[in-house]
Motif scaffolding. Structure first.
Motif, PDB file in Angstrom:
ATOM      1  N   VAL A  51       0.859  -1.179   0.000  1.00  0.00           N
ATOM      2  CA  VAL A  51       0.000   0.000   0.000  1.00  0.00           C
ATOM      3  C   VAL A  51       0.900   1.235   0.000  1.00  0.00           C
ATOM      4  O   VAL A  51       2.121   1.125   0.130  1.00  0.00           O
ATOM      5  N   ASP A  52       0.291   2.382  -0.159  1.00  0.00           N
ATOM      6  CA  ASP A  52       1.100   3.602  -0.164  1.00  0.00           C
ATOM      7  C   ASP A  52       0.418   4.711   0.622  1.00  0.00           C
ATOM      8  O   ASP A  52      -0.774   4.646   0.923  1.00  0.00           O
ATOM      9  N   LEU A  53       1.208   5.702   0.966  1.00  0.00           N
ATOM     10  CA  LEU A  53       0.710   6.908   1.617  1.00  0.00           C
ATOM     11  C   LEU A  53       0.897   8.078   0.670  1.00  0.00           C
ATOM     12  O   LEU A  53       1.926   8.197   0.012  1.00  0.00           O
ATOM     13  N   ARG A  54      -0.111   8.937   0.629  1.00  0.00           N
ATOM     14  CA  ARG A  54      -0.062  10.102  -0.241  1.00  0.00           C
ATOM     15  C   ARG A  54      -0.741  11.280   0.457  1.00  0.00           C
ATOM     16  O   ARG A  54      -1.620  11.110   1.297  1.00  0.00           O
ATOM     17  N   GLY A  55      -0.341  12.471   0.039  1.00  0.00           N
ATOM     18  CA  GLY A  55      -1.028  13.681   0.447  1.00  0.00           C
ATOM     19  C   GLY A  55      -1.308  13.774   1.930  1.00  0.00           C
ATOM     20  O   GLY A  55      -0.417  13.673   2.781  1.00  0.00           O
ATOM     21  N   GLN A  56      -2.587  13.950   2.262  1.00  0.00           N
ATOM     22  CA  GLN A  56      -3.008  14.149   3.638  1.00  0.00           C
ATOM     23  C   GLN A  56      -2.773  12.921   4.504  1.00  0.00           C
ATOM     24  O   GLN A  56      -2.683  13.030   5.731  1.00  0.00           O
ATOM     25  N   GLY A  57      -2.667  11.742   3.893  1.00  0.00           N
ATOM     26  CA  GLY A  57      -2.353  10.537   4.660  1.00  0.00           C
ATOM     27  C   GLY A  57      -0.966  10.606   5.268  1.00  0.00           C
ATOM     28  O   GLY A  57      -0.742  10.150   6.401  1.00  0.00           O
ATOM     29  N   ILE A  58      -0.023  11.190   4.537  1.00  0.00           N
ATOM     30  CA  ILE A  58       1.327  11.395   5.070  1.00  0.00           C
ATOM     31  C   ILE A  58       1.267  12.373   6.240  1.00  0.00           C
ATOM     32  O   ILE A  58       1.900  12.160   7.280  1.00  0.00           O
ATOM     33  N   ASP A  59       0.469  13.435   6.091  1.00  0.00           N
ATOM     34  CA  ASP A  59       0.322  14.410   7.174  1.00  0.00           C
ATOM     35  C   ASP A  59      -0.254  13.756   8.426  1.00  0.00           C
ATOM     36  O   ASP A  59       0.180  14.046   9.549  1.00  0.00           O
ATOM     37  N   ALA A  60      -1.249  12.875   8.234  1.00  0.00           N
ATOM     38  CA  ALA A  60      -1.884  12.225   9.381  1.00  0.00           C
ATOM     39  C   ALA A  60      -0.887  11.352  10.139  1.00  0.00           C
ATOM     40  O   ALA A  60      -0.860  11.356  11.377  1.00  0.00           O
ATOM     41  N   VAL A  61      -0.064  10.603   9.407  1.00  0.00           N
ATOM     42  CA  VAL A  61       0.945   9.766  10.056  1.00  0.00           C
ATOM     43  C   VAL A  61       1.977  10.622  10.774  1.00  0.00           C
ATOM     44  O   VAL A  61       2.426  10.298  11.878  1.00  0.00           O
ATOM     45  N   GLU A  62       2.345  11.737  10.160  1.00  0.00           N
ATOM     46  CA  GLU A  62       3.319  12.633  10.793  1.00  0.00           C
ATOM     47  C   GLU A  62       2.775  13.192  12.104  1.00  0.00           C
ATOM     48  O   GLU A  62       3.502  13.301  13.097  1.00  0.00           O
ATOM     49  N   ARG A  63       1.484  13.522  12.133  1.00  0.00           N
ATOM     50  CA  ARG A  63       0.893  14.053  13.355  1.00  0.00           C
ATOM     51  C   ARG A  63       0.798  12.989  14.450  1.00  0.00           C
ATOM     52  O   ARG A  63       0.739  13.310  15.634  1.00  0.00           O
ATOM     53  N   MET A  64       0.800  11.729  14.049  1.00  0.00           N
ATOM     54  CA  MET A  64       0.834  10.646  15.030  1.00  0.00           C
ATOM     55  C   MET A  64       2.235  10.455  15.604  1.00  0.00           C
ATOM     56  O   MET A  64       2.423   9.722  16.574  1.00  0.00           O
ATOM     57  N   GLY A  65       3.232  11.082  14.978  1.00  0.00           N
ATOM     58  CA  GLY A  65       4.612  10.901  15.400  1.00  0.00           C
ATOM     59  C   GLY A  65       5.213   9.604  14.907  1.00  0.00           C
ATOM     60  O   GLY A  65       6.208   9.125  15.462  1.00  0.00           O
ATOM     61  N   LEU A  66       4.661   9.060  13.826  1.00  0.00           N
ATOM     62  CA  LEU A  66       5.071   7.732  13.354  1.00  0.00           C
ATOM     63  C   LEU A  66       5.749   7.766  11.986  1.00  0.00           C
ATOM     64  O   LEU A  66       6.056   6.705  11.435  1.00  0.00           O
ATOM     65  N   LEU A  67       5.992   8.954  11.441  1.00  0.00           N
ATOM     66  CA  LEU A  67       6.506   9.007  10.072  1.00  0.00           C
ATOM     67  C   LEU A  67       7.902   8.405   9.966  1.00  0.00           C
ATOM     68  O   LEU A  67       8.212   7.701   8.994  1.00  0.00           O
ATOM     69  N   ASP A  68       8.751   8.638  10.949  1.00  0.00           N
ATOM     70  CA  ASP A  68      10.092   8.052  10.900  1.00  0.00           C
ATOM     71  C   ASP A  68      10.027   6.537  10.988  1.00  0.00           C
ATOM     72  O   ASP A  68      10.805   5.827  10.328  1.00  0.00           O
ATOM     73  N   THR A  69       9.118   6.015  11.797  1.00  0.00           N
ATOM     74  CA  THR A  69       8.950   4.558  11.901  1.00  0.00           C
ATOM     75  C   THR A  69       8.469   3.989  10.581  1.00  0.00           C
ATOM     76  O   THR A  69       8.939   2.937  10.132  1.00  0.00           O
TER      77      THR A  69
END
Length: 417
Positions: A51-69
């Protein structure tokens, strides 16, 4: 988890432990609510294709603090090649890794669904109760409560029941009036996927092959030992729509019959299908309904607004929807009717945008019915790539597939975990 003094702590049951369900559990637990995730499968369903992350989905993961993971688990897929029957690439569209513009056919954030599910589970498991091997068979609503009856004969009383149980949602079927239109918007395309052993010629470029008859095969490799195979079929028939409810053996027979003479590496792929540990077959649909809630029951993720794989925003849409639903509940835990209505009002424009990206007539262009049309498609795509059109369009686009819609700000979400 933080909880604002004076606000009620809600008892919430989430049906479904996938991406949307666990993301919702994350944000609700951060809001101080008592959350239970009930998964019908006997264990965490950390499986599935890429699966992939795009647009606002990337923002949502970043706000969870999980983007680096998430970055630590990304699949190395650098682009998409359109190949002929000899496996020769006629055109290749690379991922946009510039950090600007929009994602191309391959996102900068490609990840296996199982890895994303595990990341979300690790982030929330200490703050949420999980119940595996138990689903909600039925429920009854009172004025301010909902009583859920589980498949093992037990029951529980909750302030809110969330259906995050996928595009075939049982919860959705229970809350939508029987006289309402069918929630599925069909595009006349079917898909199956499975994993086979990787061989030396399987690269980190996703190969896409077209065969006459509206048939497409995709091959992508996500680790050193495994390759994913996708068969995609353009067909509008009762048999094609019904086969996905048949036993796996019948499904595999259907796909083998439809693709046996397709060419390229089809024989290898069909042989691998018969011995694959997991196999999945589905009709490509969108879920479109006029309402996402009734009383103290609400829908989330694919159960509410499945955008289909061709939107490129299925997982991202689930993450964004979970963020907004939890944000409105955390903002108004004392007034669930208003919270659920506002969730619908805020999210619906975003959902309409990502669903509108799926245009059946354009999908048919990419799945030609005869060899002449395939050759024409390859030639046009090759010329566009030679002129760097896909790269330039991606880099200079001001909006990704979710459009200009922005994630709302929720101060309740910003409290430290």
């Amino acid at each position: 988890m933080p909880h604002k003094s004076g606000d009620p702590s809600l008892k919430v049951l989430i049906c479904g432990g996938g991406v949307a369900g666990q993301a919702l559990a994350f944000w609700l637990a951060r809001g101080g609510h008592r959350v239970t995730v009930a998964e019908r499968f006997p264990a965490l369903r950390a499986t599935g294709a890429q699966v992939d992350l795009r647009g606002q989905g990337i923002d949502a993961v970043e706000r969870m603090g999980l983007l680096d993971t998430v970055r630590s688990k990304l699949v190395d897929e650098c682009g998409v090649a359109f190949v002929n029957a000899r496996g020769k690439a006629r055109a290749t569209i690379m991922a946009n890794t510039s950090g600007h513009g929009r994602q191309t056919l391959t996102s900068e954030y490609e990840i296996m669904r199982g890895d994303l599910v595990r990341i979300l589970h690790d982030a929330v498991k200490d703050d949420v109760d999980y119940v595996f091997g138990r689903g909600v068979e039925r429920f009854e609503q009172a004025e301010k409560k909902v009583v859920a009856q589980f498949s093992d004969g037990s029951s529980g009383e909750y302030d809110l029941l969330v259906g995050a149980d996928g595009q075939g949602s049982r919860i959705r079927r229970a809350i939508l009036p029987t006289a309402s239109p069918e929630p599925y918007w069909r595009v006349g395309i079917h898909m199956a996927y499975w994993f086979i052993p990787r061989i030396a010629s399987d690269t980190n470029i996703r190969d896409t092959y077209n065969a006459p008859g509206g048939r497409m095969i995709m091959r992508r490799s996500h680790n050193p030992t495994e390759t994913q195979v996708y068969f995609v079929l353009r067909e509008e028939s009762e048999e094609a729509s019904a086969v996905h409810r048949e036993p796996a053996e019948r499904q595999q027979e259907f796909w083998a019959d439809r693709f046996r003479d397709a060419g390229w590496q089809t024989e290898r792929f069909i042989d691998g299908m018969r011995t694959a540990e997991s196999f999945y077959s589905q009709e490509v649909v969108q879920v479109r309904t006029d309402t996402w809630s009734k009383g103290h029951v609400v829908l989330a993720g694919d159960a509410a607004h499945c955008a289909s794989p061709y939107s490129g925003m299925g997982v991202s849409g689930g993450l964004v929807g979970a963020y907004v639903l939890a944000g409105e509940i955390n903002r108004r835990p004392h007034d669930l009717p208003t919270a659920l209505a506002t969730y619908d009002a805020i999210l619906r424009p975003f959902v309409d945008e990502i669903q509108s990206q799926v245009k059946p007539h354009l999908l048919r262009v990419g799945m030609p019915m005869n060899q002449l049309s395939i050759d024409t498609f390859h030639s046009v795509t090759a010329l566009a790539c030679f002129l760097r059109v896909p790269d330039l369009v991606a880099r200079f686009s001001k909006e990704d597939r979710g459009g200009a819609w922005k994630l709302p700000q929720y101060p309740e979400h910003d409290a430290p975990a």
